[in-house]
Design an enzyme around this catalytic site. Structure first.
Site, PDB file in Angstrom:
ATOM      1  N   TYR A   1       7.065  -9.773   6.743  1.00  0.00           N
ATOM      2  CA  TYR A   1       7.060  -8.333   6.972  1.00  0.00           C
ATOM      3  C   TYR A   1       7.647  -8.023   8.344  1.00  0.00           C
ATOM      4  CZ  TYR A   1       3.874  -7.294   3.050  1.00  0.00           C
ATOM      5  OH  TYR A   1       3.312  -7.147   1.808  1.00  0.00           O
TER       6      TYR A   1
ATOM      7  N   ASP B   1       0.828  -1.202   0.000  1.00  0.00           N
ATOM      8  CA  ASP B   1       0.000   0.000   0.000  1.00  0.00           C
ATOM      9  C   ASP B   1       0.866   1.257   0.000  1.00  0.00           C
ATOM     10  OD1 ASP B   1      -2.350  -1.460   0.071  1.00  0.00           O
ATOM     11  OD2 ASP B   1      -2.532  -1.379   2.257  1.00  0.00           O
TER      12      ASP B   1
END
Length: 285
Positions: free
Chosen positions: A125, A64
């Site tokens: 992540y 994003d």
């Protein structure tokens, strides 16, 4: 669904990094917004002198706006003649063309069956946050979230353990039409470094939209004492969004690494990952 490379083309694996601060996410968008995909495709078209032809990238994980990547992976199918002509100097030419907030580290002919998205078996992540009462180190401000309450890392890890495994993460995802929210969360753990920055490692076979940032938002509520360690698990079991679960800001999030199986297993994984998932015992309707 077939993923065979067209005759006369070569599939090229691309390993890259970027600072997401100046990008409106990975994927190309209308309206001229700056994106990582758009930036690289434009540079590729220019350095290969392809004029109006765009060679589209497929990426392991579409990040994003504001999210960073240290170990992103993509692939692109190039005409064999073009690849043969440019392969020796393509990496350096792209480095000269791209802005300094995106770097490509390697370009290699991919093994048979490779698909940057569907062949991946996990994505890892890291989310970084500090509870230092003075705020964030100015040199880290674009990569670390400031949480202005003291955080109990042990309580956060206790809560995190209750979320591991295969579940329907609908309570932690922004739903997308026709997409499943079933995922296998393989790792969720937090460590406080000597500099006081807390790093959350989050690894799963795949992630649905806003999943990592929502999980971190729930754990922060546990860490600062607003909720008990059982609460994130109860939210998960309820299967619906809880207004108390905040989607934390994107700048603390970095895609660190993407994992792939051995070359001989790539095609099978590619096919398996395209199947719609259901939980054991789930009905058809």
């Amino acid at each position: 669904m077939s993923d065979e490379v067209q005759p006369g083309f070569v599939r090229v694996r691309m390993d890259l990094s970027y600072d997401g601060s100046g990008f409106s996410g990975w994927a190309k968008q209308a309206g001229g917004r700056r994106t990582v995909q758009g930036e690289i495709e434009d540079a590729l078209r220019t350095v290969t002198r392809s004029k109006d032809t765009t060679y589209e990238l497929t990426v392991a994980g579409r990040t994003d706006a504001g999210v960073h990547a240290r170990g992103q992976v993509a692939h692109v199918d190039l005409p064999g003649e073009l690849w043969a002509e440019h392969r020796e100097k393509l990496l350096k030419r792209l480095a000269g063309r791209l802005a300094k907030d995106v770097r490509i580290w390697s370009l290699d002919e991919a093994p048979a069956g490779f698909n940057a998205r569907f062949s991946a078996v996990w994505r890892r992540y890291a989310y970084r946050v500090t509870d230092n009462p003075g705020g964030v180190d100015p040199l880290l401000r674009s990569h670390v979230l400031w949480h202005d309450w003291p955080l109990d890392v042990d309580a956060m890890n206790e809560a995190a353990r209750r979320l591991l495994g295969e579940h329907d993460f609908a309570a932690y995802c922004k739903r997308r039409e026709g997409a499943t929210t079933i995922r296998t969360l393989q790792e969720l753990s937090l460590v406080r470094g000597e500099d006081g920055v807390i790093t959350a490692t989050v690894r799963a076979d795949a992630f649905c939209h806003n999943m990592v940032r929502s999980l971190i938002g729930a754990l922060l509520f546990v860490g600062d004492g607003h909720r008990g360690a059982q609460w994130p698990g109860k939210v998960l079991a309820a299967g619906v969004r809880d207004s108390a679960v905040h989607v934390v800001r994107p700048h603390g999030l970095t895609l660190e690494e993407v994992g792939y199986p051995a070359d001989e297993l790539l095609a099978a994984r590619n096919k398996e990952a395209r199947n719609r998932r259901t939980l054991p015992g789930a009905g058809c309707c």
